[in-house]
Design an enzyme around this catalytic site. Structure first.
Site, PDB file in Angstrom:
ATOM      1  N   SER A 288       0.825  -1.219   0.000  1.00  0.00           N
ATOM      2  CA  SER A 288       0.000   0.000   0.000  1.00  0.00           C
ATOM      3  C   SER A 288       0.858   1.267   0.000  1.00  0.00           C
ATOM      4  O   SER A 288       2.069   1.202   0.221  1.00  0.00           O
ATOM      5  CB  SER A 288      -0.894   0.013   1.241  1.00  0.00           C
ATOM      6  OG  SER A 288      -1.542  -1.225   1.351  1.00  0.00           O
TER       7      SER A 288
HETATM    8  C1  LIG Z   1      -3.211  -4.356   0.067  1.00  0.00           C
HETATM    9  S1  LIG Z   1      -2.715  -6.018   0.186  1.00  0.00           S
HETATM   10  C2  LIG Z   1      -1.930  -6.093   1.784  1.00  0.00           C
HETATM   11  C3  LIG Z   1      -0.671  -5.340   1.902  1.00  0.00           C
HETATM   12  C4  LIG Z   1       0.241  -5.906   2.960  1.00  0.00           C
HETATM   13  N1  LIG Z   1      -0.181  -5.588   4.302  1.00  0.00           N
HETATM   14  C5  LIG Z   1       1.661  -5.494   2.686  1.00  0.00           C
HETATM   15  O1  LIG Z   1       2.282  -4.839   3.532  1.00  0.00           O
HETATM   16  O2  LIG Z   1       2.146  -5.837   1.607  1.00  0.00           O
HETATM   17  C6  LIG Z   1      -4.223  -6.888   0.570  1.00  0.00           C
HETATM   18  C7  LIG Z   1      -3.984  -8.359   0.841  1.00  0.00           C
HETATM   19  O3  LIG Z   1      -5.145  -8.868   1.460  1.00  0.00           O
HETATM   20  C8  LIG Z   1      -5.267 -10.213   1.081  1.00  0.00           C
HETATM   21  N2  LIG Z   1      -6.631 -10.654   1.377  1.00  0.00           N
HETATM   22  C9  LIG Z   1      -7.767 -10.416   0.683  1.00  0.00           C
HETATM   23  N3  LIG Z   1      -8.815 -11.012   1.294  1.00  0.00           N
HETATM   24  C10 LIG Z   1      -8.326 -11.627   2.401  1.00  0.00           C
HETATM   25  C11 LIG Z   1      -8.901 -12.403   3.432  1.00  0.00           C
HETATM   26  N4  LIG Z   1     -10.223 -12.666   3.463  1.00  0.00           N
HETATM   27  N5  LIG Z   1      -8.091 -12.887   4.402  1.00  0.00           N
HETATM   28  C12 LIG Z   1      -6.762 -12.631   4.397  1.00  0.00           C
HETATM   29  N6  LIG Z   1      -6.164 -11.904   3.438  1.00  0.00           N
HETATM   30  C13 LIG Z   1      -6.931 -11.399   2.465  1.00  0.00           C
HETATM   31  C14 LIG Z   1      -4.880 -10.221  -0.380  1.00  0.00           C
HETATM   32  O4  LIG Z   1      -4.476 -11.516  -0.799  1.00  0.00           O
HETATM   33  C15 LIG Z   1      -3.752  -9.191  -0.396  1.00  0.00           C
HETATM   34  O5  LIG Z   1      -2.503  -9.830  -0.320  1.00  0.00           O
END
Ligand SMILES: C[S@@+](CC[C@H](N)C(=O)[O-])C[C@H]1O[C@@H](n2cnc3c(N)ncnc32)[C@H](O)[C@@H]1O
Length: 362
Positions: A89
């Site tokens: 992000s």
């Molecule tokens: C914006 S990214 C996260 C960024 C991360 N915190 C980083 O520092 O790189 C959003 C993430 O949420 C995950 N995601 C989406 N739905 C999810 C769920 N129900 N449970 C866990 N992870 C989820 C996606 O696979 C994705 O990798």
């Protein structure tokens, strides 16, 4: 194969980047951005050119390090349709969320959305590995992130699974952060909190910050900054534009641009998980908007004042309602709040007795 980046240049860029993020605030979280090498977590990412075409940038490519150390989100994974499914992000938004979370050494923290692992590394650098639990729904990403975290010297507890369910074995958590877009605070995460736990989660086009006050009870406001996170993953859905064209036209006095401009955030709370698109003329003026939700409801509105809507929910009626509540100007994010009780969750404007909208129950 490219030559990998130069370590001295990376260290210089990282120091400048962290100082610019901090802006003189001396946040301990800004110091974490100066410590953790972001490039270790994003050795390759995707960007869009001015025609919207994706291209990859890898370690060693011209401009790679400068892009890593700029305040932009880096898309790290695309699905087969070219839709982003994971990213690192925007750093300024990450910093604002970490500041809002206010975690202190000794706190136990849960993250929903491990992604690249960069945020988990930032948190581990301040709280220590043993205090951090992070979950991602994508097992491939978890494997990659785990290796990169170890290479950077961090070993938080990471797991593949549905992050909305939490990890009860490691609860209770003092701080909970979601980095995937949610429609409400997942009840399982509330049950893994304690009184005083701070929860920071992207909901709609904002970031909610609530403090748990009792069993299944929490309340708080949205942060002042707008934000949009990729949603927790679910089935893809398409608008029924052919179907909506067969509906009888109605008239509206609400400017169509309000939907993508001043009413965008309240609409994301009143119509959780809605999708939208807009049409523009050659001068860039918005000539129409489309709205749709996962129950198949679809609406279109044109600058001529004609609206068509089909499906179980009359989506444009919600736009009309919001336009009557917010007659002038753009309502500020921080004037919205979220109250959670065992009976449900609701978003409100002004104060908890103000206009309110129920959060979805799923
Ligand atoms: C914006 S990214 C996260 C960024 C991360 N915190 C980083 O520092 O790189 C959003 C993430 O949420 C995950 N995601 C989406 N739905 C999810 C769920 N129900 N449970 C866990 N992870 C989820 C996606 O696979 C994705 O990798």
């Amino acid at each position: 194969m490219n030559e990998p980046h130069d370590l001295t240049s990376a260290a210089t860029l990282r120091a400048e980047f962290a100082a610019a993020l901090d802006d003189g605030q001396r946040s301990k979280w800004a110091a974490a951005f100066a410590t953790v090498p972001r490039e270790l977590f994003v050795p390759r990412f995707h960007q869009q050119d001015d025609k919207g075409q994706w291209f990859a940038l890898s370690d060693g490519d011209p401009g790679y390090l400068e892009t890593v150390y700029s305040d932009i989100a880096l898309t790290t994974q695309l699905d087969e349709h070219g839709i982003p499914t994971s990213s690192s992000s925007e750093p300024r938004l990450m910093l604002a969320m970490l500041d809002a979370l206010g975690a202190e050494p000794g706190d136990r923290l849960y993250e929903l959305g491990l992604g690249t692992g960069y945020n988990a590394a930032l948190i581990s650098s301040v709280l220590g590995d043993d205090s951090v639990v992070s979950v991602d729904v994508d097992p491939g990403l978890v494997l990659l992130a785990q290796g990169r975290l170890a290479a950077a010297g961090y070993r938080p507890f990471v797991l593949a699974g549905n992050g909305t369910e939490g990890v009860p074995e490691r609860a209770p958590y003092d701080r909970i952060i979601a980095t995937a877009g949610l429609r409400r605070v997942p009840p399982a995460l509330l049950s893994q909190a304690r009184v005083g736990t701070v929860i920071v989660a992207p909901i709609g086009y904002g970031i909610a910050r609530v403090v748990v006050s009792g069993d299944g009870e929490a309340s708080g406001r949205f942060l002042s900054m707008p934000a949009f996170f990729m949603r927790r993953r679910g089935p893809a859905l398409n608008p029924d534009f052919p179907g909506v064209e067969t509906a009888v036209g109605e008239t509206t006095a609400v400017p169509v641009s309000d939907v993508i401009d001043r009413l965008r955030f309240p609409l994301s709370l009143a119509l959780p998980g809605y999708n939208s698109c807009s049409w523009r003329d050659a001068t860039g003026r918005v000539t129409g908007v489309g709205l749709w939700t996962e129950d198949g409801s679809t609406a279109t509105a044109h600058a001529t004042g004609t609206v068509r809507q089909i499906g179980p929910e009359r989506l444009w009626d919600t736009v009309e309602h919001l336009a009557s509540v917010f007659r002038d100007g753009t309502p500020a994010h921080e004037d919205f709040g979220l109250t959670i009780t065992p009976d449900g969750q609701r978003f409100w404007y002004g104060d908890p007795k103000g206009p309110c909208w129920p959060a979805p129950t799923d």
